[in-house]
Design an enzyme around this catalytic site. Structure first.
Site, PDB file in Angstrom:
ATOM      1  N   GLY A  72      -2.946 -32.009 -52.708  1.00 61.71           N
ATOM      2  CA  GLY A  72      -3.925 -32.326 -53.742  1.00 61.71           C
ATOM      3  C   GLY A  72      -5.230 -32.839 -53.164  1.00 61.71           C
ATOM      4  O   GLY A  72      -6.322 -32.471 -53.629  1.00 61.71           O
ATOM      5  N   LEU A 127       5.053 -36.544 -51.150  1.00 61.22           N
ATOM      6  CA  LEU A 127       4.055 -36.575 -50.081  1.00 61.22           C
ATOM      7  C   LEU A 127       3.362 -35.242 -49.886  1.00 61.22           C
ATOM      8  O   LEU A 127       2.129 -35.181 -49.757  1.00 61.22           O
ATOM      9  CB  LEU A 127       4.718 -37.020 -48.772  1.00 61.22           C
ATOM     10  CG  LEU A 127       3.784 -37.209 -47.578  1.00 61.22           C
ATOM     11  CD1 LEU A 127       2.747 -38.285 -47.866  1.00 61.22           C
ATOM     12  CD2 LEU A 127       4.592 -37.564 -46.332  1.00 61.22           C
ATOM     13  N   ALA A 128       4.115 -34.143 -49.845  1.00 67.20           N
ATOM     14  CA  ALA A 128       3.502 -32.824 -49.649  1.00 67.20           C
ATOM     15  C   ALA A 128       2.516 -32.521 -50.772  1.00 67.20           C
ATOM     16  O   ALA A 128       1.432 -31.974 -50.541  1.00 67.20           O
ATOM     17  CB  ALA A 128       4.571 -31.738 -49.566  1.00 67.20           C
ATOM     18  N   ASP A 129       2.872 -32.878 -52.000  1.00 65.11           N
ATOM     19  CA  ASP A 129       1.976 -32.643 -53.142  1.00 65.11           C
ATOM     20  C   ASP A 129       0.719 -33.495 -53.041  1.00 65.11           C
ATOM     21  O   ASP A 129      -0.387 -33.029 -53.337  1.00 65.11           O
ATOM     22  CB  ASP A 129       2.707 -32.957 -54.443  1.00 65.11           C
ATOM     23  CG  ASP A 129       3.821 -31.985 -54.740  1.00 65.11           C
ATOM     24  OD1 ASP A 129       3.600 -31.081 -55.558  1.00 65.11           O
ATOM     25  OD2 ASP A 129       4.909 -32.118 -54.159  1.00 65.11           O
ATOM     26  N   MET A 130       0.889 -34.752 -52.634  1.00 64.88           N
ATOM     27  CA  MET A 130      -0.263 -35.642 -52.522  1.00 64.88           C
ATOM     28  C   MET A 130      -1.254 -35.119 -51.488  1.00 64.88           C
ATOM     29  O   MET A 130      -2.469 -35.079 -51.720  1.00 64.88           O
ATOM     30  CB  MET A 130       0.187 -37.049 -52.125  1.00 64.88           C
ATOM     31  CG  MET A 130       1.075 -37.755 -53.116  1.00 64.88           C
ATOM     32  SD  MET A 130       0.219 -38.209 -54.648  1.00 64.88           S
ATOM     33  CE  MET A 130       0.701 -36.856 -55.699  1.00 64.88           C
TER      34      MET A 130
END
Length: 401
Positions: free
Chosen positions: A180, A174-177
């Site tokens: 991004g 989630l943090a990466d999404m």
């Protein structure tokens, strides 16, 4: 089958046609960022090690389905950047690039001789996106910052789960999404500023922490003003009531929200508890939140006496905000997902077709395009280096182990 399969058309042009992106990042945040640009026509070149982006190794039953999804619409160049001719090839590609994405630990780019100052001296119009866990500065800059740590330190996990249980991390990146998506937005803003003449190249310092923290909304203000720390509430809410997940007689779950007064009143009327609308304990949203245990008990009893299909139909007819809890199989079988093409089948050399999420968001005049399937490692090395102006001897030297 999800509608007509999407066929890749290499000559298709999206609104970012002509923008060239060098993506040196690995795993999720950078790939999510560059996917947004690639889906709308940017020429995204994944610069990978000869072993490939580690995302390729995120496999299910031996299949690289993460890569097939997040590698779409991109080209791949495989270079060992510890090799001087390969670095020379990278610098040649930088000269013709619009965007440069990296997610090395802060300071690594500098040790490679690719500090932002050097990149901008070489290409003054370059947008340099630096992704890290905690940002390029600050006491935590040098700490490893995978999304798991960020989801914990941002305050998100502390708000997720039930009050008598441990905090819950999301079961996906989630943090990466979120980073991004923020990063893609920042990149297009920087490109717009460059086009408008208000800036040339610039550096985007994109941490995973700050976007993740931002989704907590006003919690810092709430704590400063009230002195309170919001506690975990399971599927309920500290902000609105009714709001929860309710189990039906057939064992299935429905999600229900009554965040506005009219909807809350309709819900109480529908469950045969009009008396709650006249009860001062439930008069306002704040009152209902304070007594949400009683609210959930009353609503839960009603749902428990009905199968999910019946309960869903009754609540929808009453104008309540309600919906089923889907797993992926449910979503793939849903008529709305099908008609809206939320999931689409795309051409795939291995499987014939493969379902994946459609290009989002939807633009009426300049939609995204399906140009390229996810590439094999180094599939486009020769053609991209030729485009960068290298001759055959230089290309051979660059790709030599």
């Amino acid at each position: 089958m999800h509608g007509e399969p999407k066929h890749f058309e290499p000559a298709a042009k999206g609104p970012l046609n002509g923008i060239r992106v060098l993506d040196l990042s690995r795993l999720m945040a950078g790939n999510m960022l560059s996917l947004q640009l690639a889906d709308f026509g940017a020429d995204v070149i994944k610069v990978e090690s000869p072993d490939g982006d580690p995302l390729r190794d995120w496999k299910d039953d031996g299949h690289s389905l993460f890569w097939k999804t997040y590698g779409r619409n991109k080209r791949s160049v495989a270079l060992n950047l510890r090799h001087a001719p390969a670095m020379a090839a990278l610098r040649a590609m930088i000269d013709g690039a619009d965007v440069f994405i990296e997610n090395f630990r802060p300071g690594t780019l500098e040790t490679m001789g690719l500090a932002p100052e050097a990149l901008l001296a070489r290409n003054p119009d370059l947008i340099v996106v630096r992704i890290s866990g905690f940002g390029q500065t600050g006491p935590y800059a040098q700490l490893p910052g995978f999304g798991t740590i960020i989801e914990g330190m941002s305050g998100f996990a502390d708000r997720t789960g039930f009050p008598d249980r441990e905090p819950v991390l999301p079961p996906l990146a989630l943090a990466d999404m979120i980073a991004g998506i923020y990063g893609a937005s920042a990149t297009t803003m920087a490109l717009f500023a460059r086009q408008a003449g208000t800036a040339r190249g610039q550096v985007i310092d994109l941490s995973l922490l700050e976007p993740m923290f931002s989704i907590l909304g006003p919690e810092a203000a709430i704590h400063a003003v009230t002195g309170k720390i919001k506690q975990r509430a399971g599927s309920a809410s500290n902000t609105a009531s009714p709001r929860n997940v309710y189990r039906c007689a057939d064992g299935k779950f429905l999600a229900l929200s009554g965040s506005t007064p009219p909807v809350a009143r309709r819900i109480f009327e529908t469950i045969g508890r009009s008396d709650m609308n006249d009860d001062p304990r439930f008069a306002t949203n704040s009152d209902r939140v304070k007594h949400r245990g009683l609210v959930d008990e009353a609503i839960g009893v009603w749902f428990a006496q009905r199968d999910s299909g019946e309960a869903l139909a009754i609540m929808r007819k009453a104008g309540a905000t309600v919906g089923p809890i889907y797993n992926i199989a449910d979503a793939m079988a849903d008529a709305h997902f099908d008609e809206r093409e939320i999931i689409v089948d795309v051409d795939d050399a291995q499987f014939g077709t493969l379902p994946m999420h459609n290009i989002v968001p939807r633009l009426s005049a300049t939609p995204g395009v399906w140009r390229l399937p996810a590439p094999e490692i180094g599939q486009h090395t020769h053609e991209v280096l030729m485009e960068a102006g290298l001759d055959e001897a230089a290309i051979a030297a660059a790709v030599t182990p």
